[in-house]
Design a protein around this motif. Structure first.
Motif, PDB file in Angstrom:
ATOM      1  N   ILE A   1       5.563  -6.893  -6.778  1.00 12.95           N
ATOM      2  CA  ILE A   1       6.146  -5.748  -7.492  1.00 12.95           C
ATOM      3  C   ILE A   1       6.743  -6.204  -8.825  1.00 12.95           C
ATOM      4  CG2 ILE A   1       8.020  -4.055  -7.421  1.00 12.95           C
ATOM      5  CD1 ILE A   1       7.386  -3.816  -4.352  1.00 12.95           C
TER       6      ILE A   1
ATOM      7  N   TYR B   1       0.847  -1.192   0.000  1.00 12.01           N
ATOM      8  CA  TYR B   1       0.000   0.000   0.000  1.00 12.01           C
ATOM      9  C   TYR B   1       0.887   1.247   0.000  1.00 12.01           C
ATOM     10  CZ  TYR B   1      -3.367   3.510   1.501  1.00 12.01           C
ATOM     11  OH  TYR B   1      -4.156   4.635   1.577  1.00 12.01           O
TER      12      TYR B   1
ATOM     13  N   LYS C   1       3.817  -6.917 -11.221  1.00 18.71           N
ATOM     14  CA  LYS C   1       2.733  -5.939 -11.115  1.00 18.71           C
ATOM     15  C   LYS C   1       2.012  -5.703 -12.445  1.00 18.71           C
ATOM     16  CE  LYS C   1       2.636  -1.034 -10.436  1.00 18.71           C
ATOM     17  NZ  LYS C   1       1.993  -0.860 -11.661  1.00 18.71           N
TER      18      LYS C   1
ATOM     19  N   ASN D   1      -4.151  -3.695  -3.991  1.00 17.45           N
ATOM     20  CA  ASN D   1      -3.007  -4.454  -3.484  1.00 17.45           C
ATOM     21  C   ASN D   1      -3.404  -5.782  -2.867  1.00 17.45           C
ATOM     22  OD1 ASN D   1      -0.406  -3.007  -4.009  1.00 17.45           O
ATOM     23  ND2 ASN D   1      -1.718  -1.344  -3.299  1.00 17.45           N
TER      24      ASN D   1
ATOM     25  N   ASP E   1       2.799   1.583  -3.290  1.00 17.62           N
ATOM     26  CA  ASP E   1       1.884   1.987  -4.355  1.00 17.62           C
ATOM     27  C   ASP E   1       1.452   3.444  -4.178  1.00 17.62           C
ATOM     28  OD1 ASP E   1       0.289   1.608  -6.647  1.00 17.62           O
ATOM     29  OD2 ASP E   1      -1.380   0.779  -5.498  1.00 17.62           O
TER      30      ASP E   1
ATOM     31  N   LYS F   1       3.902   5.769  -5.391  1.00 19.31           N
ATOM     32  CA  LYS F   1       4.252   5.480  -6.792  1.00 19.31           C
ATOM     33  C   LYS F   1       5.632   4.837  -6.955  1.00 19.31           C
ATOM     34  CE  LYS F   1       0.629   7.949  -8.323  1.00 19.31           C
ATOM     35  NZ  LYS F   1      -0.516   7.482  -7.592  1.00 19.31           N
TER      36      LYS F   1
ATOM     37  N   THR G   1      -6.679   1.765  -3.292  1.00 16.78           N
ATOM     38  CA  THR G   1      -5.311   1.285  -3.146  1.00 16.78           C
ATOM     39  C   THR G   1      -5.261   0.003  -2.327  1.00 16.78           C
ATOM     40  OG1 THR G   1      -4.577   3.589  -3.262  1.00 16.78           O
ATOM     41  CG2 THR G   1      -2.971   1.992  -2.490  1.00 16.78           C
TER      42      THR G   1
ATOM     43  N   ASP H   1      -1.844  -6.577 -12.864  1.00 17.30           N
ATOM     44  CA  ASP H   1      -2.783  -5.497 -13.164  1.00 17.30           C
ATOM     45  C   ASP H   1      -3.599  -5.783 -14.428  1.00 17.30           C
ATOM     46  OD1 ASP H   1      -1.956  -4.203 -10.875  1.00 17.30           O
ATOM     47  OD2 ASP H   1      -0.852  -2.618 -11.917  1.00 17.30           O
TER      48      ASP H   1
ATOM     49  N   ARG I   1      -3.649  -7.935  -5.866  1.00 13.32           N
ATOM     50  CA  ARG I   1      -2.313  -8.295  -6.354  1.00 13.32           C
ATOM     51  C   ARG I   1      -1.714  -9.423  -5.516  1.00 13.32           C
ATOM     52  NH1 ARG I   1      -0.363  -2.039  -7.003  1.00 13.32           N
ATOM     53  NH2 ARG I   1      -1.160  -1.680  -9.114  1.00 13.32           N
TER      54      ARG I   1
END
Length: 147
Positions: free
Chosen positions: A56, A16, A59, A84, A19, A22, A80, A63, A87
């Protein structure tokens, strides 16, 4: 709370934060700080690192899967937390060791994270997306859906 569930919670908090900013802060620093703050009693910190690095590293693919499974929800419109959680769930569902974390456990853990950290409908949303992906995986592998 089981050690693995706590580890997933720390991984979620770390992802979180990563993300939210960024990716400007190195994930390993975030994970280290969150383990120190929230997971001092975790015996398997490697699980947290493996999970965050795996999410990561994959990702973009994760996504794409989320976007395909929830076309009415553009990725940037998904909160967010929910993004996650999805993910993490997808990473464990697709890339994880099925003997260590069976698919239904990965889905259930993600739903529990969504309920714990997300909004009132997060659990249902995560269940719907991951359930859709799981059914597609079973169909693609030729498994009988009655299992």
């Amino acid at each position: 709370m089981s050690s693995r569930h706590l580890a997933r919670s720390v991984a979620l908090q770390s992802l979180y934060e990563w993300d939210f900013f960024k990716g400007e802060e190195k994930h390993d620093k975030i994970v280290e700080r969150n383990i120190e703050e929230f997971g001092q009693n975790i015996k398997d910190a490697d699980f947290i690192n493996d999970l965050t690095i795996g999410v990561i590293s994959n990702k973009e693919e994760l996504d794409k899967i989320i976007s395909a499974a929830a076309p009415e929800w553009p990725l940037e419109k998904i909160t967010t937390v929910d993004r996650n959680v999805l993910r993490i769930g997808l990473y464990e569902l697709i890339y994880g060791d099925k003997n260590e974390v069976p698919p239904k456990v990965a889905i259930n853990e993600a739903i529990e994270l969504a309920k714990q950290f997300g909004g009132s409908s997060s659990g249902k949303f995560v269940n719907g997306v991951l359930g859709t992906v799981y059914r597609e995986i079973k169909e693609d592998s030729g498994e009988n859906s009655s299992k």
